[in-house]
Design an enzyme around this catalytic site. Structure first.
Site, PDB file in Angstrom:
ATOM      1  NE  ARG A  55      -2.699   0.316   3.561  1.00  0.00           N
ATOM      2  CZ  ARG A  55      -2.304   0.955   4.681  1.00  0.00           C
ATOM      3  NH1 ARG A  55      -1.692   2.326   4.548  1.00  0.00           N
ATOM      4  NH2 ARG A  55      -1.948   0.264   5.677  1.00  0.00           N
ATOM      5  CE1 TYR A  86     -15.684  16.169 -11.768  1.00  0.00           C
ATOM      6  CE2 TYR A  86     -14.587  15.842  -9.921  1.00  0.00           C
ATOM      7  CZ  TYR A  86     -15.463  15.317 -10.736  1.00  0.00           C
ATOM      8  OH  TYR A  86     -15.449  13.927 -11.027  1.00  0.00           O
ATOM      9  CG  ASP A 119      -9.444  19.737 -10.700  1.00  0.00           C
ATOM     10  OD1 ASP A 119      -8.687  19.210 -11.484  1.00  0.00           O
ATOM     11  OD2 ASP A 119     -10.391  19.162 -10.376  1.00  0.00           O
TER      12      ASP A 119
END
Length: 394
Positions: free
Chosen positions: A58, A113, A185
């Site tokens: 991970r 968004y 973003d």
């Protein structure tokens, strides 16, 4: 320019060469895909000290390291680290949870968004984080909205539906004077065309599902941060336990290798189609910051080195039935809610229901287009047929 030094190489070269070690890869050009969770330690002493380049699947593998090194090279010297998460929305949620806490306040651009807005209004609100939305064109005027507990400003340049272009540099100057982080973003332009970390942004996120993947076949997100923000981001990723699957990491790395040639084509075709659409009698306005007539063009020209294939158009007033007839007539433009792949897309949208700091009054139905890698002559012919059906249905 000394092209033998990686820092002096062009972005196109860094995309191809970074994150590669052919000697370690037994001569193969691409790294292997490591499917693994457990990493074995050679001795008990190593285990106790957590010594080792890799400790658990991970936390990273040689495949993820290759991707991270390549994206860091593209982001530039301001990038202190890259986090990998399973989707673009996960990049947004992980970032915000990493840098905010109960009692904090965040400023969010009003053309963000929509899933980002939903996360702020939903989970962040439940956790006691207050959100204020602001006009994307406010620039340094955002100063008036700061509170003593404002910890971050979230922007999207341009907004991926309505395409207003916020002045990130002006916003960052205000935010940093108040010790707040700036989060961007950067999905639309990618760091290939917008090095936002060099323009005052502390954390640059991407839905790598889009242009980095490039083939509409993965879900993927990235979080790139500067030295100030990276410790918080890396800790957040570790505590939240987010990671991406090995096959998606490999496909994202493969997409990075060809990003420059694909995005160059999207840029050329997108601008050609935007200019062609601006001359159509059915189109009232084209929303594309790369056009000289766009209100955001000066900022785009100053801060960006290119554009992608995503933009919107405002049609002349028409009933929804006429718009639907047009969409149903199109053959090369599919209807789907992602973008950034090789295929062209068209979807209707309306921001009015969820804007709060600004009013969305475009004056007609709106369509968001993604210009793919098809011939622009064929795309124009497809839209010609669509507009004929649109006019016949009026």
């Amino acid at each position: 320019m000394d092209s033998s030094h990686p820092a002096e190489q062009h972005a196109e070269t860094r995309l191809v060469t970074s994150g590669r070690d052919t000697k370690a890869q037994k001569g193969f050009v691409n790294p292997p895909v490591f499917h693994g969770s457990t990493v074995l330690y050679p001795t008990a002493e190593d285990l106790h000290a957590h010594r080792g380049e890799f400790t658990y699947g991970r936390h990273g593998t040689p495949t993820t390291r290759a991707f991270q090194d390549t994206l860091m090279a593209l982001e530039g010297p301001q990038c202190a680290g890259v986090g990998i998460v399973p989707s673009g929305l996960s990049a947004i949620s992980t970032t915000l949870l990493s840098v905010l806490k109960t009692g904090d306040h965040i400023l969010v651009v009003d053309n963000i968004y929509r899933p980002s807005r939903n996360f702020c209004n939903g989970m962040l609100a439940r956790y006691g984080v207050e959100t204020t939305y602001f006009d994307p064109l406010i620039g340094a005027g955002v100063e008036k909205l700061f509170k003593p507990n404002t910890r971050a400003v979230l922007v999207e340049a341009p907004g991926s539906q309505s395409f207003e272009m916020p002045d990130i540099r002006a916003i960052a100057d205000v935010a940093h004077a108040r010790d707040a982080l700036v989060i961007d973003d950067n999905t639309w332009a990618t760091p290939l065309y917008h090095r936002s970390l060099e323009q005052g942004v502390d954390i640059s996120m991407q839905a790598a599902t889009k242009y980095i993947g490039g083939h509409s076949d993965i879900m993927f997100g990235t979080i790139s941060a500067n030295a100030r923000a990276w410790p918080q981001v890396s800790e957040g990723i570790r505590l939240l336990g987010v990671c991406a699957g090995p096959d998606d990491v490999f496909l994202a790395l493969r997409g990075l290798r060809t990003l420059s040639v694909r995005l160059a084509q999207h840029h050329r075709s997108g601008l050609e189609m935007a200019r062609w659409l601006a001359g159509r009698p059915e189109v009232a306005r084209v929303l594309h910051p790369g056009l000289e007539t766009d209100p955001g063009h000066a900022i785009w020209k100053r801060d960006f080195t290119g554009a992608s294939g995503l933009f919107s158009i405002v049609l002349k007033p028409a009933p929804q039935a006429a718009v639907d007839t047009m969409l149903n007539t199109l053959k090369l433009f599919g209807m789907g809610f992602s973008w950034g792949g090789f295929e062209s897309l068209a979807i209707p949208f309306d921001c009015d229901a969820y804007r709060t700091a600004t009013k969305w009054t475009p004056g007609g139905p709106t369509l968001r287009l993604h210009i793919g890698l098809e011939s622009t002559d064929d795309l124009k012919a497809d839209l010609d047929r669509g507009f004929a059906a649109f006019n016949a249905a009026m």
